[in-house]
Design a protein around this motif. Structure first.
Motif, PDB file in Angstrom:
ATOM      1  N   VAL A 141      78.207  26.839 -21.226  1.00  0.00           N
ATOM      2  CA  VAL A 141      79.241  26.464 -20.253  1.00  0.00           C
ATOM      3  C   VAL A 141      79.908  25.155 -20.668  1.00  0.00           C
ATOM      4  CG1 VAL A 141      79.616  25.689 -17.874  1.00  0.00           C
ATOM      5  CG2 VAL A 141      78.202  27.711 -18.330  1.00  0.00           C
ATOM      6  N   TRP A 142      79.108  24.152 -21.064  1.00  0.00           N
ATOM      7  CA  TRP A 142      79.669  22.860 -21.455  1.00  0.00           C
ATOM      8  C   TRP A 142      80.588  22.990 -22.665  1.00  0.00           C
ATOM      9  CZ3 TRP A 142      79.889  19.212 -18.200  1.00  0.00           C
ATOM     10  CH2 TRP A 142      78.839  18.887 -17.346  1.00  0.00           C
ATOM     11  N   ASP A 143      80.193  23.814 -23.637  1.00  0.00           N
ATOM     12  CA  ASP A 143      80.911  23.877 -24.914  1.00  0.00           C
ATOM     13  C   ASP A 143      81.914  25.014 -25.009  1.00  0.00           C
ATOM     14  OD1 ASP A 143      79.433  21.710 -25.710  1.00  0.00           O
ATOM     15  OD2 ASP A 143      77.910  22.905 -26.758  1.00  0.00           O
ATOM     16  N   ASP A 144      82.136  25.769 -23.918  1.00  0.00           N
ATOM     17  CA  ASP A 144      83.066  26.910 -23.939  1.00  0.00           C
ATOM     18  C   ASP A 144      82.706  27.900 -25.049  1.00  0.00           C
ATOM     19  OD1 ASP A 144      84.431  25.809 -21.819  1.00  0.00           O
ATOM     20  OD2 ASP A 144      85.932  24.834 -23.069  1.00  0.00           O
TER      21      ASP A 144
ATOM     22  N   PHE B  90      85.839  29.990 -26.839  1.00  0.00           N
ATOM     23  CA  PHE B  90      86.858  30.793 -26.171  1.00  0.00           C
ATOM     24  C   PHE B  90      87.899  29.871 -25.547  1.00  0.00           C
ATOM     25  CE2 PHE B  90      83.583  30.164 -22.884  1.00  0.00           C
ATOM     26  CZ  PHE B  90      84.347  29.773 -21.782  1.00  0.00           C
ATOM     27  N   ALA B  91      89.094  30.397 -25.353  1.00  0.00           N
ATOM     28  CA  ALA B  91      90.180  29.617 -24.763  1.00  0.00           C
ATOM     29  C   ALA B  91      90.033  29.648 -23.249  1.00  0.00           C
ATOM     30  CB  ALA B  91      91.529  30.196 -25.184  1.00  0.00           C
ATOM     31  N   ARG B  92      89.699  28.552 -22.685  1.00  0.00           N
ATOM     32  CA  ARG B  92      89.434  28.471 -21.242  1.00  0.00           C
ATOM     33  C   ARG B  92      90.732  28.507 -20.461  1.00  0.00           C
ATOM     34  NH1 ARG B  92      84.856  26.667 -18.685  1.00  0.00           N
ATOM     35  NH2 ARG B  92      85.110  26.017 -16.523  1.00  0.00           N
ATOM     36  N   ASP B  93      90.765  29.284 -19.396  1.00  0.00           N
ATOM     37  CA  ASP B  93      91.941  29.362 -18.533  1.00  0.00           C
ATOM     38  C   ASP B  93      92.061  28.068 -17.738  1.00  0.00           C
ATOM     39  OD1 ASP B  93      93.964  29.920 -16.801  1.00  0.00           O
ATOM     40  OD2 ASP B  93      92.995  31.618 -15.822  1.00  0.00           O
ATOM     41  N   PRO B  94      93.100  27.270 -17.962  1.00  0.00           N
ATOM     42  CA  PRO B  94      93.206  25.981 -17.251  1.00  0.00           C
ATOM     43  C   PRO B  94      93.438  26.154 -15.748  1.00  0.00           C
ATOM     44  CG  PRO B  94      95.211  26.419 -18.500  1.00  0.00           C
ATOM     45  CD  PRO B  94      94.232  27.479 -18.898  1.00  0.00           C
ATOM     46  N   GLU B  95      93.821  27.351 -15.314  1.00  0.00           N
ATOM     47  CA  GLU B  95      94.082  27.581 -13.900  1.00  0.00           C
ATOM     48  C   GLU B  95      92.817  27.963 -13.127  1.00  0.00           C
ATOM     49  OE1 GLU B  95      97.039  27.001 -12.575  1.00  0.00           O
ATOM     50  OE2 GLU B  95      97.717  26.396 -14.569  1.00  0.00           O
ATOM     51  N   PHE B  96      91.726  28.183 -13.836  1.00  0.00           N
ATOM     52  CA  PHE B  96      90.497  28.596 -13.152  1.00  0.00           C
ATOM     53  C   PHE B  96      89.967  27.450 -12.299  1.00  0.00           C
ATOM     54  CE2 PHE B  96      85.830  28.951 -13.003  1.00  0.00           C
ATOM     55  CZ  PHE B  96      85.713  30.189 -12.380  1.00  0.00           C
TER      56      PHE B  96
END
Length: 367
Positions: free
Chosen positions: A148-151, A233-239
């Protein structure tokens, strides 16, 4: 390893007027002999560590010496924001990072504010798990927390009933709810057919104690195992984790309310209902019943969504004589039979109380 310990020793001495060898040994998790050697090493390196001899002696920094090694590492800064939940930090394997971060912050404070961390800790404490239950931390929680910390995407095997399901997940966030850890994750490429959401990459919630295995995905090809660097992975900034969890928690609470019961409630029963069953469902049911008003006895008839007839029996029993079940007929019959048993049980008096054990009928007299 030793360099980190020496830095920590300087920060400890900087945050307090003085410390004994025993106190330093306890904080650094070493022997007092090692503390003595470390203090000598610091002195030889130019750090003015002074040793006071005698029973009340200890170590202190001379001349208001202050180190500049107070910059927080990223992991320490992240852990610092979770320092109010020490149990969660320990279970995720972040206790050392949080301890280092707090120490650096303490070292950077003015002398007049050095007691602020202790003052706060002595006044506020968060104990997340519910009463009367010991919930062990899931063994795979630290691995999931690292991802979770490191995506980092992971391949997880998840127990579902008697079977195991393997799935690639993008771990977005962790939630600690009533002592139980949950993972909020996105399933890459999965759309509305299973998730009930639009578009690919819908989100799901998993109980971490049901994971059988978790392995980080490595390399651009998405495989696992050694020999390649970790994938990202590319994290969704809107999450929005809090908003997502609140929505899912409400959906879950509603999804399990698959049956209905009709009850009459006394005024006291109306007040107690939200404490006996799902609070949101109780409030909605009472609001709907408010339009019809109370009967001549002051009782209100309510149609209440419940998880099942068995769960409703357990929950509504807590209301005692303040509730009357009207429907379904099978549940009403169970309450009637229960009432008869209670009347028989309490219709007799015990003539002797000493030496009577639970389950032993003991001497009885007719009322």
């Amino acid at each position: 390893m030793r360099a980190a310990r020496l830095i920590k020793m300087v920060l400890l001495l900087q945050s307090r007027p003085s410390m004994t060898a025993a106190e330093l040994a306890r904080e650094l998790e070493v022997s007092e002999r090692t503390v003595t050697r470390d203090a000598q090493a610091l002195s030889e390196a130019g750090v003015p560590v002074y040793a006071d001899r005698g029973r009340a002696g200890g170590y202190r920094l001379v001349g208001g010496y202050r180190t500049r090694l107070t910059g927080l590492a990223r992991g320490e800064a992240e852990a610092l924001f979770l320092s109010g939940v020490p149990g969660a930090l320990r279970e995720m394997g972040l206790e050392d990072a949080a301890s280092a971060a707090r120490l650096k912050v303490s070292a950077a404070l003015l002398p007049s504010l050095r007691d602020a961390p202790r003052a706060a800790a002595q006044r506020f404490h968060l104990d997340a798990p519910g009463w009367f239950r010991e919930t062990p931390a899931p063994g795979l929680l630290p691995a999931v927390a690292d991802a979770v910390w490191d995506d980092r995407p992971v391949v997880a095997r998840y127990r579902r009933g008697d079977t195991e399901v393997e799935r690639k997940l993008e771990p977005y966030g962790l939630v600690l709810k009533a002592g139980v850890w949950y993972l909020c994750a996105r399933v890459p490429g999965q759309g509305a057919s299973e998730q009930g959401a639009s578009g690919p990459g819908a989100y799901r919630v998993y109980r971490i104690d049901r994971f059988a295995a978790v392995e980080a995905v490595t390399g651009a090809g998405g495989g696992t195992g050694a020999g390649a660097g970790p994938a990202r992975f590319a994290r969704d900034p809107e999450f929005d984790l809090p908003a997502f969890w609140a929505e899912r928690a409400e959906q879950f609470a509603r999804s399990i309310l698959r049956a209905e019961v009709v009850v009459r409630l006394s005024p006291e029963g109306v007040r107690a209902l939200p404490h006996a069953v799902d609070a949101a469902a109780a409030r909605e049911a009472l609001a709907e019943a408010a339009g019809t008003g109370a009967d001549d006895d002051g009782w209100v008839t309510v149609t209440l969504p419940v998880e099942s007839e068995e769960v409703a029996r357990t929950q509504l029993t807590a209301l005692g004589p303040e509730v009357e079940v009207l429907a379904p007929a099978s549940l009403r019959e169970r309450f009637a039979a229960q009432a008869v048993r209670l009347a028989l049980l309490y219709g007799r008096k015990r003539s002797a109380y000493s030496g009577v054990r639970p389950g032993d009928p003991g001497p009885m007299l007719d009322a």
